[in-house]
Design a protein around this motif. Sequence first.
Motif, short mmCIF file in Angstrom:
data_model
loop_
_atom_site.label_atom_id
_atom_site.label_comp_id
_atom_site.label_asym_id
_atom_site.label_seq_id
_atom_site.Cartn_x
_atom_site.Cartn_y
_atom_site.Cartn_z
N ARG A 66 0.83 -1.21 0.00
CA ARG A 66 0.00 0.00 0.00
C ARG A 66 0.86 1.26 0.00
O ARG A 66 1.96 1.30 0.58
N GLN A 67 0.35 2.28 -0.66
CA GLN A 67 1.01 3.58 -0.73
C GLN A 67 0.05 4.63 -0.16
O GLN A 67 -0.68 5.30 -0.90
N PRO A 68 0.01 4.77 1.18
CA PRO A 68 -1.01 5.63 1.80
C PRO A 68 -0.90 7.11 1.42
O PRO A 68 -1.90 7.82 1.40
N HIS A 69 0.30 7.58 1.08
CA HIS A 69 0.48 9.00 0.76
C HIS A 69 -0.29 9.37 -0.50
O HIS A 69 -1.06 10.34 -0.52
N ILE A 70 -0.11 8.60 -1.56
CA ILE A 70 -0.80 8.94 -2.81
C ILE A 70 -2.27 8.53 -2.74
O ILE A 70 -3.10 9.08 -3.47
N GLU A 71 -2.61 7.57 -1.89
CA GLU A 71 -4.02 7.24 -1.69
C GLU A 71 -4.77 8.45 -1.13
O GLU A 71 -5.88 8.79 -1.60
N SER A 72 -4.18 9.08 -0.13
CA SER A 72 -4.84 10.25 0.46
C SER A 72 -4.94 11.40 -0.53
O SER A 72 -5.93 12.14 -0.55
N GLN A 73 -3.92 11.56 -1.39
CA GLN A 73 -3.98 12.61 -2.40
C GLN A 73 -5.09 12.36 -3.41
O GLN A 73 -5.77 13.28 -3.85
N LEU A 74 -5.29 11.08 -3.77
CA LEU A 74 -6.37 10.75 -4.70
C LEU A 74 -7.73 11.02 -4.06
O LEU A 74 -8.63 11.57 -4.70
N LYS A 75 -7.87 10.66 -2.79
CA LYS A 75 -9.14 10.88 -2.10
C LYS A 75 -9.45 12.36 -1.93
O LYS A 75 -10.61 12.77 -1.93
N ASN A 76 -8.39 13.16 -1.77
CA ASN A 76 -8.59 14.60 -1.60
C ASN A 76 -8.75 15.34 -2.92
O ASN A 76 -8.96 16.57 -2.93
N GLY A 77 -8.61 14.65 -4.02
CA GLY A 77 -8.76 15.29 -5.32
C GLY A 77 -7.50 15.95 -5.83
O GLY A 77 -7.55 16.70 -6.82
N ASN A 78 -6.36 15.69 -5.19
CA ASN A 78 -5.10 16.29 -5.62
C ASN A 78 -4.39 15.47 -6.69
O ASN A 78 -3.40 15.92 -7.26
N LEU A 79 -4.87 14.25 -6.94
CA LEU A 79 -4.28 13.38 -7.95
C LEU A 79 -5.37 12.85 -8.86
O LEU A 79 -6.49 12.57 -8.40
N THR A 80 -5.03 12.68 -10.11
CA THR A 80 -5.91 11.97 -11.03
C THR A 80 -5.64 10.47 -10.91
O THR A 80 -4.63 10.04 -10.32
N VAL A 81 -6.51 9.68 -11.47
CA VAL A 81 -6.29 8.23 -11.46
C VAL A 81 -5.03 7.89 -12.25
O VAL A 81 -4.27 6.99 -11.88
N ARG A 82 -4.79 8.60 -13.33
CA ARG A 82 -3.57 8.36 -14.12
C ARG A 82 -2.32 8.58 -13.28
O ARG A 82 -1.40 7.76 -13.31
N ASP A 83 -2.28 9.66 -12.52
CA ASP A 83 -1.11 9.94 -11.67
C ASP A 83 -1.04 8.97 -10.50
O ASP A 83 0.05 8.67 -10.00
N PHE A 84 -2.18 8.47 -10.04
CA PHE A 84 -2.16 7.45 -9.00
C PHE A 84 -1.55 6.15 -9.52
O PHE A 84 -0.73 5.52 -8.85
N THR A 152 -4.15 7.69 -23.29
CA THR A 152 -5.10 8.80 -23.19
C THR A 152 -6.42 8.48 -23.86
O THR A 152 -7.50 8.74 -23.31
N ASN A 153 -6.36 7.88 -25.04
CA ASN A 153 -7.60 7.55 -25.75
C ASN A 153 -8.36 6.40 -25.09
O ASN A 153 -9.59 6.34 -25.20
N SER A 154 -7.65 5.51 -24.42
CA SER A 154 -8.29 4.32 -23.85
C SER A 154 -8.82 4.58 -22.45
O SER A 154 -9.92 4.12 -22.11
N PHE A 155 -8.06 5.29 -21.62
CA PHE A 155 -8.42 5.44 -20.21
C PHE A 155 -8.55 6.89 -19.75
O PHE A 155 -9.32 7.17 -18.83
N GLY A 156 -7.80 7.78 -20.33
CA GLY A 156 -7.86 9.16 -19.91
C GLY A 156 -7.28 9.36 -18.51
O GLY A 156 -6.42 8.60 -18.07
N ASP A 157 -7.76 10.38 -17.82
CA ASP A 157 -7.20 10.73 -16.51
C ASP A 157 -7.95 10.08 -15.34
O ASP A 157 -7.44 10.09 -14.22
N TYR A 158 -9.12 9.51 -15.58
CA TYR A 158 -9.96 9.13 -14.43
C TYR A 158 -10.47 7.69 -14.50
O TYR A 158 -11.41 7.35 -13.80
N THR A 159 -9.83 6.85 -15.32
CA THR A 159 -10.25 5.46 -15.44
C THR A 159 -9.09 4.54 -15.10
O THR A 159 -7.96 4.76 -15.56
N VAL A 160 -9.36 3.52 -14.30
CA VAL A 160 -8.35 2.51 -13.98
C VAL A 160 -8.13 1.63 -15.21
O VAL A 160 -9.11 1.17 -15.83
N PRO A 161 -6.89 1.39 -15.62
CA PRO A 161 -6.66 0.53 -16.79
C PRO A 161 -7.28 -0.85 -16.60
O PRO A 161 -7.35 -1.38 -15.50
#
Length: 253
Positions: A66-84, A152-161
């Motif tokens: 687990r990577q709790p730091h980036i998990e919290s950033q995703l939950k707070n809206g500071n990260l996109t799914v792509r960056d996660f 980008t065409n397949s998943f974009g910023d907010y879809t899990v591959p």
Amino acid sequence: MALPLLDYKPTTQNQRVKSFGVADLNEDTPYIYRLEDCGSASDVDTLIGAAYRQVFSEHEVLKFNRQPHIESQLKNGNLTVRDFIRGLAKSEAFYRLVVSVNDNYRLVDVCLRRFLGRSAYNQDEKIAWSIKIATVGFYGFVDALLDSEEYTNSFGDYTVPYQRKRKEGRPFNLVTPRYGEEFREKAGTVTTDWRFTLEKFYSRKYQESKLAEGDPRKFRNMAASVSNSRNYAQRVSAHDIDYLNKVPVRGRR
């Protein structure tokens, strides 16, 4: 200056087969996790679990991955799914479990499956991306995949591959086994598997190595290699010897 990515053509059946299409049409279509579909904190946790399963190829999310730091950033809206996904790919856990135990060709195929949702088209594509790893490093390779037009065409910023292409049968989204064949012994799989341990214990070579020095049983192989055929002296009769020709005569050479 980094070398550009070599050109390659999609020549496999994997490219020509139709994509899964819209999710949840039937049991063969994968469920697609999108951040915009999450309406509660539990939905975001479910999406995070799907991301871990996709990147780490684990049916159960292990605590030490687990990577709790980036998990919290995703939950707070500071990260996109792509960056996660990018953060998981560049984590120490992913490097230890996947990168350090595979050669570049297998690493390319594993990453294409997990980040682009498809296997490598052919050996040319593996070679092209392997050169990319050699020139910009693994982290640069991850950035090239996640920032590519295909991602980008397949998943974009907010879809899990997810697995987009298949060859036949029910889709298999997780890539196993983790280690390639050429790295199993190096990674310790051969030495820790109980079957190999038993085979080694009952082998003659292993048993002979445990014998004391001077024990006759250590020389069984050498004794077996000695030929048992005998060389007898030629039996020559006196009647077969020409004595007249054997006596030296002066003047005759």
